[in-house]
Design an enzyme around this catalytic site. Structure first.
Site, PDB file in Angstrom:
ATOM      1  N   HIS A 199       0.866  -1.175   0.000  1.00 15.00           N
ATOM      2  CA  HIS A 199       0.000   0.000   0.000  1.00 15.00           C
ATOM      3  C   HIS A 199       0.908   1.233   0.000  1.00 15.00           C
ATOM      4  CE1 HIS A 199      -3.054  -2.820   1.193  1.00 15.00           C
ATOM      5  NE2 HIS A 199      -3.970  -1.894   1.421  1.00 15.00           N
ATOM      6  N   GLU A 202      -1.945   6.201  -0.654  1.00 15.09           N
ATOM      7  CA  GLU A 202      -3.379   6.271  -0.327  1.00 15.09           C
ATOM      8  C   GLU A 202      -3.562   7.565   0.472  1.00 15.09           C
ATOM      9  OE1 GLU A 202      -4.640   3.268   2.499  1.00 15.09           O
ATOM     10  OE2 GLU A 202      -6.775   3.624   2.146  1.00 15.09           O
ATOM     11  N   ASP A 280     -11.302  -3.509  -1.585  1.00 15.65           N
ATOM     12  CA  ASP A 280     -10.517  -3.209  -0.376  1.00 15.65           C
ATOM     13  C   ASP A 280     -11.102  -3.904   0.867  1.00 15.65           C
ATOM     14  OD1 ASP A 280      -8.363  -2.128   0.959  1.00 15.65           O
ATOM     15  OD2 ASP A 280      -9.050  -0.054   0.895  1.00 15.65           O
TER      16      ASP A 280
HETATM   17  N1  HPA Z   1      -5.107   0.774   3.807  1.00 13.65           N
HETATM   18  C1  HPA Z   1      -4.256   0.391   4.752  1.00 13.65           C
HETATM   19  N2  HPA Z   1      -4.454  -0.656   5.505  1.00 13.65           N
HETATM   20  C2  HPA Z   1      -5.557  -1.380   5.329  1.00 13.65           C
HETATM   21  C3  HPA Z   1      -6.475  -1.042   4.379  1.00 13.65           C
HETATM   22  C4  HPA Z   1      -6.232   0.084   3.555  1.00 13.65           C
HETATM   23  O1  HPA Z   1      -6.990   0.451   2.644  1.00 13.65           O
HETATM   24  N3  HPA Z   1      -7.475  -1.955   4.466  1.00 13.65           N
HETATM   25  C5  HPA Z   1      -7.141  -2.832   5.435  1.00 13.65           C
HETATM   26  N4  HPA Z   1      -5.977  -2.477   5.970  1.00 13.65           N
HETATM   27 ZN    ZN Z   2      -6.125  -2.022   1.337  1.00 15.36          ZN
END
Ligand code: HPA
Ligand code: ZN
Length: 342
Positions: A199, A202, A280
């Site tokens: 990730h 975001e 997600d």
């Molecule tokens: N971002 C970061 N951590 C997470 C997410 C996300 O979208 N969903 C579950 N854990």
């Molecule tokens: Zn995620």
């Protein structure tokens, strides 16, 4: 074309889901059922009250509820039930391949053995493949708010199972926990033959996307929507065709964008980035994969060729082998050709 016909076209398109946290598919009804089974007193008086609490201001406000919710997942059957419910739902949405994230540390920190978590999810994936024809990969994620040492210990614990994993990933609270914190852990995973994803971008800045690419050597970026703030990075993502696993309803629920109409997915698609649509944590964010496709189709006025390109990207960005990818891509082409005539 009517809304119903558009929904049916999207549903029929073979789609891969590449950004899905299995713990984020825990529906309140199952939370209450498992709480009853284990004699746990629920923190909310009813399913409705729990659902009403899903009103988030940012990533952390969601994660607090998400980690608390996982407390009812205790034995192998719980993980099996959780995963089967997701697969049934994904099948109804036309998902043909899924690459499931799970968070080992969320469970081992509560005294649940890694073997229990693995066995429940893995058995469901095999049952689901038989029942629904959905192929799958498993991708354990490290929690970035915990230490690199904790991640390294977790990696050691899961290495005996590594043949079952397509990659390792990185999730949880992004700000203040850059990918560089996990350089050694990811290097170790790669030495063990595992691919990597993370990730990034975001809530965190574009620099985190660069770190994930250059230090963690990721095959895909999860989310990545903040790449737009760095023009050189966007050009690189296009040039190298790095997939971004975008999650539109998640981004709106966690206030990355105010409204779906403000989302940058269409701009990224038009620039030639390898973006696709994923759910997600669908239980928490108000929609599974088809809901996400429909939300962006309507909110961003996507054409049928746009939607077909998203589905194509999902297959191409997956860890499926080339023969399987080509089979699904041929189906997409056939549907897209039909779709362009009406
Ligand atoms: N971002 C970061 N951590 C997470 C997410 C996300 O979208 N969903 C579950 N854990
Ligand atoms: Zn995620």
């Amino acid at each position: 074309m009517s809304n119903d016909a558009t929904a049916e076209f999207i549903r029929k398109l073979p789609k891969a889901e590449l950004h899905l946290h299995i713990e984020g598919t825990l529906e309140p009804e199952l939370t209450f059922e498992l709480a009853r089974k284990h004699g746990v007193t629920p923190k909310y008086p009813s399913v409705e009250a729990l659902r009403a609490a899903y009103d988030f201001s940012d990533l952390q406000s969601f994660l607090d509820l998400y980690y608390a919710g996982a407390d009812v997942l205790r034995d192998e059957d719980d993980f099996h039930a959780l995963t089967m419910a997701y697969l049934r739902r994904a099948h109804a949405d036309g998902v043909v391949h899924t690459e499931i994230f799970f968070d080992p540390q969320t469970h081992t920190a509560r005294g649940i053995a890694f073997a229990t978590v693995f066995a429940g999810i893995h058995r469901a994936l095999r049952d689901g493949e038989r029942e629904f024809g959905i192929s799958w990969r498993m991708i354990p994620n490290f929690l970035r708010h915990l230490s690199a040492d904790d991640a390294m210990r977790t990696l050691e614990e899961l290495l005996p199972y590594k043949r079952h994993f397509a990659a390792v990933g990185l999730d949880s609270s992004e700000r203040g926990h850059p990918p560089s914190k996990f350089t050694a852990v990811f290097a170790r995973a790669r030495r063990e033959g595992l691919r990597t994803v993370a990730h990034a971008g975001e809530e965190g800045p574009p620099e985190y996307i660069l770190e994930a690419l250059d230090l963690l050597k990721v095959s895909r970026i999860d989310h990545g929507v903040r790449c737009e703030e760095d023009e050189a990075l966007v050009e690189r993502l296009v040039r190298e065709q790095i997939p971004l696993t975008v999650c539109p309803l998640s981004n709106v629920k966690l206030c990355v964008y105010k409204r779906i109409e403000d989302h940058n997915l269409k701009r990224l698609l038009d620039r030639g980035l390898k973006v696709m649509v994923n759910s997600d944590d669908p239980s928490y964010f108000g929609g599974y994969v088809l809901d996400n496709y429909l939300a962006v189709q309507r909110g961003l006025n996507l054409s049928k060729p746009d939607v077909a390109q998203l589905a194509r990207n999902s297959i191409e960005a997956s860890f499926l082998d080339t023969a399987a990818k080509n089979r699904w891509l041929a189906k997409i082409e056939a549907l897209a050709a039909q779709g362009s005539s009406d």
